[in-house]
Design an enzyme around this catalytic site. Structure first.
Site, PDB file in Angstrom:
ATOM      1  CG  ASP A 168     -35.897  59.969  44.662  1.00  0.00           C
ATOM      2  OD1 ASP A 168     -35.090  60.731  45.699  1.00  0.00           O
ATOM      3  OD2 ASP A 168     -36.212  60.561  43.794  1.00  0.00           O
ATOM      4  CG  HIS A 195     -31.443  59.809  44.606  1.00  0.00           C
ATOM      5  ND1 HIS A 195     -32.164  60.723  43.921  1.00  0.00           N
ATOM      6  CD2 HIS A 195     -31.085  59.188  43.636  1.00  0.00           C
ATOM      7  CE1 HIS A 195     -32.066  60.456  42.759  1.00  0.00           C
ATOM      8  NE2 HIS A 195     -31.413  59.409  42.492  1.00  0.00           N
TER       9      HIS A 195
END
Length: 419
Positions: A242, A265
């Site tokens: 993430d 991310h």
């Protein structure tokens, strides 16, 4: 009451600080030259260090003595020795403490239980520090959340299609109300959820960390920051499933420098909102490189919210095969939650954002995506000296914008609404 036998294990040692800079990120000296520290080794409190015996009780006993030690306002150190692995259940290290500075020196390895049964529905943290000012947590040790057992829960849906078991995973390391915090040198592995969470802390320095989790591990953010100010993150390597760094509501004066990010991310402001009033300001990301990430530098806000994100800069950023290199998303939705049937106009105002000296390659054809909402939009967006090309030979990239006001000079691809 700690027994007299345990008290006999206290020792006072003068540590050489010649090769360690313990000055805070903002110039306030924490440890001076020649500082004397009282040391407490967890092995003296009955820790087994074999990776199989639960050592939580030994750590709690050691912490009680560390936090309660009177050291003439100098330093109390909790030592976790090298070459050993310590199995810990959920532990909470609570302040305030007697010494001016608390030093948690991790040279061994901390591991979480290989089970999802220990946490329970109400517990959201494995290791927590709260109310401890001038805390130094450093060393060359490892913190292993053994999250693979927890990640499996995210693949199991209830009859209603929601991810309830997935949502109840604990974060690995949480700091709350720890002003003057220093984190340095550690390796963080495989958290069930986010690896490091910083909340309600001021004057924080984070450096030389290595944070690692598989690319497909869900919600394993590297560092989450919320309701905190004067936070400096530098010279660290973060590759997770993430956000490498996520800056959430109530945060200000955040500096991120020299971070290598990927997979993951990207580096994100937000998500902000989710039905609440959120603000973020004075965030500066500089000299960072992102490789094989889903996003590059991102600002994400929910609709039906209020607040602002302002005075933000991204400078000297490198991209290598990044799917969405530059993105503002004012229509963000958390896919792990039920979507709202009616999405209202966003009222979190995004303004005064600068992108400068940004170069590299995009894994998608949309290299710049400024998706600002139709009512409030984004204002004072400045882009200068940007050159993003496709990671795929012969493929073109383009820029997109909606209701975005600002200026752009020397950028490729062009973003028409900024000219």
């Amino acid at each position: 009451m700690v027994s007299s036998l345990l008290l006999m294990h206290w020792s006072t040692t003068a540590y050489s600080l010649e090769n360690i800079d313990y000055s805070s990120a903002f110039g306030n000296e924490i440890l001076g030259e020649g500082t004397t520290t009282t040391a407490f080794d967890v092995m003296d409190y009955g820790a087994a260090g074999n990776g199989q015996t639960d050592d939580s009780q030994a750590f709690n006993k050691a912490w009680k003595d560390v936090c309660g030690a009177s050291t003439n306002q100098e330093v109390a150190t909790l030592q976790v020795p090298p070459g050993k692995t310590f199995l810990l259940g959920p532990v909470a290290f609570q302040g305030p403490c007697m010494a001016n500075t608390i030093h948690f020196q991790l040279q061994g390895t901390l591991i979480a239980p290989q089970s999802t049964s220990w946490a329970g529905d109400a517990l959201d943290t494995w290791i927590q520090f709260s109310g401890i000012h001038n805390l130094i947590f450093d060393g060359d040790g490892k913190i292993d959340g053994q999250g693979s057992f927890w990640w499996q829960s995210c693949k199991k849906k209830t009859i209603f299609g929601t991810f309830w078991s997935c949502q109840h995973r604990p974060r690995a390391l949480h700091f709350h109300n720890c002003n003057g915090l220093r984190l340095e040198g550690l390796t963080h592995l495989n958290s069930p959820r986010s690896h490091i969470s910083i909340n309600a802390c001021q004057d924080v320095s984070i450096s030389n960390l290595n944070i690692i989790a598989p690319e497909d591990s869900p919600n394993t953010d590297g560092i989450d920051i919320s309701a905190s100010s004067n936070v400096n993150i530098q010279d660290s390597r973060i590759g997770t499933g993430d956000d490498c760094v996520a800056i959430n509501g109530g945060s200000s004066f955040i500096n991120i420098t020299g971070v290598d990010c990927g997979p993951g991310h990207g580096i994100s402001i937000g998500s902000l909102g989710d039905g609440a009033y959120d603000t973020v300001q004075d965030v500066h990301v500089k000299n960072c490189n992102l490789k094989n990430t889903q996003n590059g530098v991102r600002i994400k806000t929910f609709q039906d919210a209020s607040g602002f994100a302002t005075n933000i800069s991204f400078e000297h950023i490198g991209f290598d095969n990044v799917r969405n290199p530059i993105i503002i998303d004012q229509f963000y939705q958390d896919k792990s939650k039920n979507s709202k049937e009616i999405l209202k106009a966003a009222v979190i105002e995004v303004s005064h954002v600068t992108y400068s000296d940004i170069h590299g390659t995009s894994a998608s054809d949309r290299a710049i995506d400024l998706s600002c909402d139709d009512v409030v939009g984004c204002s004072n967006i400045v882009m200068h000296n940007i050159n993003i090309t496709s990671a795929v030979p012969g493929q073109n990239v383009y820029g997109f914008c909606n209701n975005t006001r600002g200026t752009a000079t020397s950028i490729q691809p062009e973003v028409s609404c900024l000219f």
